[in-house]
Design an enzyme around this catalytic site. Structure first.
Site, short mmCIF file in Angstrom:
data_model
loop_
_atom_site.label_atom_id
_atom_site.label_comp_id
_atom_site.label_asym_id
_atom_site.label_seq_id
_atom_site.Cartn_x
_atom_site.Cartn_y
_atom_site.Cartn_z
N ASN A 192 72.15 -39.76 24.24
CA ASN A 192 72.42 -38.34 24.00
C ASN A 192 73.90 -38.09 23.78
OD1 ASN A 192 72.18 -39.18 26.83
ND2 ASN A 192 72.96 -37.16 27.30
N SER A 224 60.91 -35.23 25.60
CA SER A 224 61.15 -33.82 25.93
C SER A 224 61.05 -32.95 24.68
CB SER A 224 62.56 -33.72 26.53
OG SER A 224 62.89 -32.39 26.77
N CYS A 256 78.92 -34.71 32.30
CA CYS A 256 77.46 -34.71 32.17
C CYS A 256 76.97 -33.36 31.66
CB CYS A 256 76.76 -34.97 33.49
SG CYS A 256 77.57 -36.14 34.53
N1 PLP Z 1 67.14 -37.88 28.71
C1 PLP Z 1 67.98 -37.64 27.70
C2 PLP Z 1 68.50 -38.78 26.88
C3 PLP Z 1 68.40 -36.33 27.42
O1 PLP Z 1 69.25 -36.10 26.43
C4 PLP Z 1 67.88 -35.29 28.22
C5 PLP Z 1 68.31 -33.89 27.99
O2 PLP Z 1 69.41 -33.53 28.30
C6 PLP Z 1 66.98 -35.58 29.26
C7 PLP Z 1 66.65 -36.90 29.47
C8 PLP Z 1 66.40 -34.51 30.14
O3 PLP Z 1 65.34 -33.86 29.47
P1 PLP Z 1 64.71 -32.51 30.03
O4 PLP Z 1 65.61 -31.40 29.61
O5 PLP Z 1 63.37 -32.44 29.37
O6 PLP Z 1 64.55 -32.63 31.50
#
Ligand code: PLP
Length: 382
Positions: free
Chosen positions: A148, A195, A315
């Site tokens: 991300n 997600s 973060c």
């Molecule tokens: N994993 C990654 C790589 C993400 O970018 C995010 C979102 O920020 C998440 C997990 C968390 O997802 P959610 O918002 O559905 O809890």
């Protein structure tokens, strides 16, 4: 506002909005209730599950709807902890995981968390994966599909394959991959988490894909919904919207990267470094290390000019400290304070990238002016 923070969240797609409204009107009954409107809602839920499973080419029973990827990570690590044999007290996670994986691993495995290092470009070193897998057989290996923060892609197929070979369960957080790149091979993992709001669905809806051997998975406990994999009343409208959004994304997965590349060239002329430049990255993401000025100052300036971009240094907004992801790539804490993340969406026009490059030049001039004024003020104060 030009929106360049799609990795944080994407706007609801038109198809998702339409699906949400229709499902909310027609299928508002609780799918677990015993009368006909509920049975219709139940059938609709199973249709959505079948459509989603079809995108991945798997049996619908392997799809578990959740509230998102944070819930998914917590449920998966909790379940693996509960069911791992006592001679497997460790888990291996990459050094560039999202906090929902890092924190869930820490919570359930504490001192048993083994971190898989990455190269300067942010890519897992497979030789180290082999070392960790052979040194002590962990209960789970978990690797982010795409970052991300930097957009860097991991060799996740190789990790899934290695885990399978040595009989270790595997998980990938595929949140940033799904909806941006082809899905082939993802179901080689025992657990995949995703997600909806990252690809044009609503916030608060996501899913887990279970491997064929994980049919006993029990995440959240309660009333036994989702075949007892995840209790809690399903958000039918949210699920329908998420499935519609993913269908829309998958029908148009070939981005034109020319405008992004032109933007990168201009920023490099401005002295910016590109994180993960020498490796495969998501087509929508550019992680910049600016030569001067802290990221928050760039973000504020660009915001005033009508551009929303992300920070690469923390973060989430309001949290202090350099990102562990950038630190794992060898970026110093001082440099990490100057990191920025640009992430576009499928509707971002080429002119938007050009406008953003122009805005960066304007912002730089404004920041230089600010600094000149600050210096003058401090001289006057002295
Ligand atoms: N994993 C990654 C790589 C993400 O970018 C995010 C979102 O920020 C998440 C997990 C968390 O997802 P959610 O918002 O559905 O809890």
């Amino acid at each position: 506002m030009h929106y360049f923070d799609h990795n944080a969240t994407a706007p609801l797609s038109p198809a998702a909005r339409q699906a949400w409204l229709e499902a909310q009107d027609a299928f508002w009954a609780n799918p677990s209730s015993p009368y006909r409107p509920a049975a219709r809602a139940r059938n609709f839920l199973e249709d959505q599950r079948a459509r989603l499973a079809g995108f991945f080419g798997i049996h619908p029973e392997r799809v578990v709807f959740t509230s998102g990827a944070t819930e998914a990570s917590n449920a998966i690590f909790g379940w693996v902890r509960e069911t791992a044999s006592s001679d497997r007290p460790a888990v291996a996670i990459s050094a560039v995981e999202h906090p929902c994986v890092r924190e869930a691993a820490k919570r359930f495995f504490g001192g048993g968390v083994r971190t898989l290092p990455v190269s300067g470009d942010g890519v897992l070193e497979l030789a180290r994966v082999d070392e960790v897998l052979s040194a002590e057989t962990p209960a789970l290996v978990s690797v982010l599909a795409a970052s991300n923060e930097t957009g860097v892609l991991q060799p996740w197929r190789e990790v899934a394959e290695r885990a399978r070979r040595v009989g270790v369960r595997s998980h990938t957080d595929a949140v940033q991959w799904i909806g941006k790149l082809p899905l082939d091979g993802l179901t080689g993992f025992d657990f995949v988490s995703a997600s909806g709001h990252k690809f044009g669905g609503p916030k608060g809806v996501g899913f887990i894909l279970l491997g064929p051997e994980q049919s006993g998975f029990r995440g959240q406990l309660g009333g036994g919904q989702e075949n007892d994999h995840r209790s809690g009343t399903e958000d039918l409208a949210g699920i329908a919207a998420m499935v519609a959004a993913l269908g829309e994304r998958l029908s148009n997965l070939s981005p034109d990267c020319a405008a992004r590349d032109a933007f990168v060239s201009r920023l490099k002329q401005q002295g910016a470094g590109i994180l993960g430049e020498a490796t495969g990255r998501l087509p929508n993401t550019v992680a910049l290390l600016m030569p001067r000025f802290e990221s928050i100052r760039w973000i504020t300036r660009l915001d005033r000019l009508g551009f929303a971009i992300g920070s690469g240094s923390a973060c989430s907004t309001g949290k202090e400290g350099p990102s562990p992801v950038l630190r794992a790539m060898g970026v110093s804490p001082e440099e990490a304070q100057r990191a920025l993340r640009i992430s576009a969406g499928p509707g971002t026009p080429a002119s938007g990238w050009q406008a953003l490059a122009n805005a960066f030049s304007q912002a730089e001039s404004a920041l230089e002016r600010d600094e000149g004024e600050d210096r003058l003020t401090s001289v006057i104060e002295i």
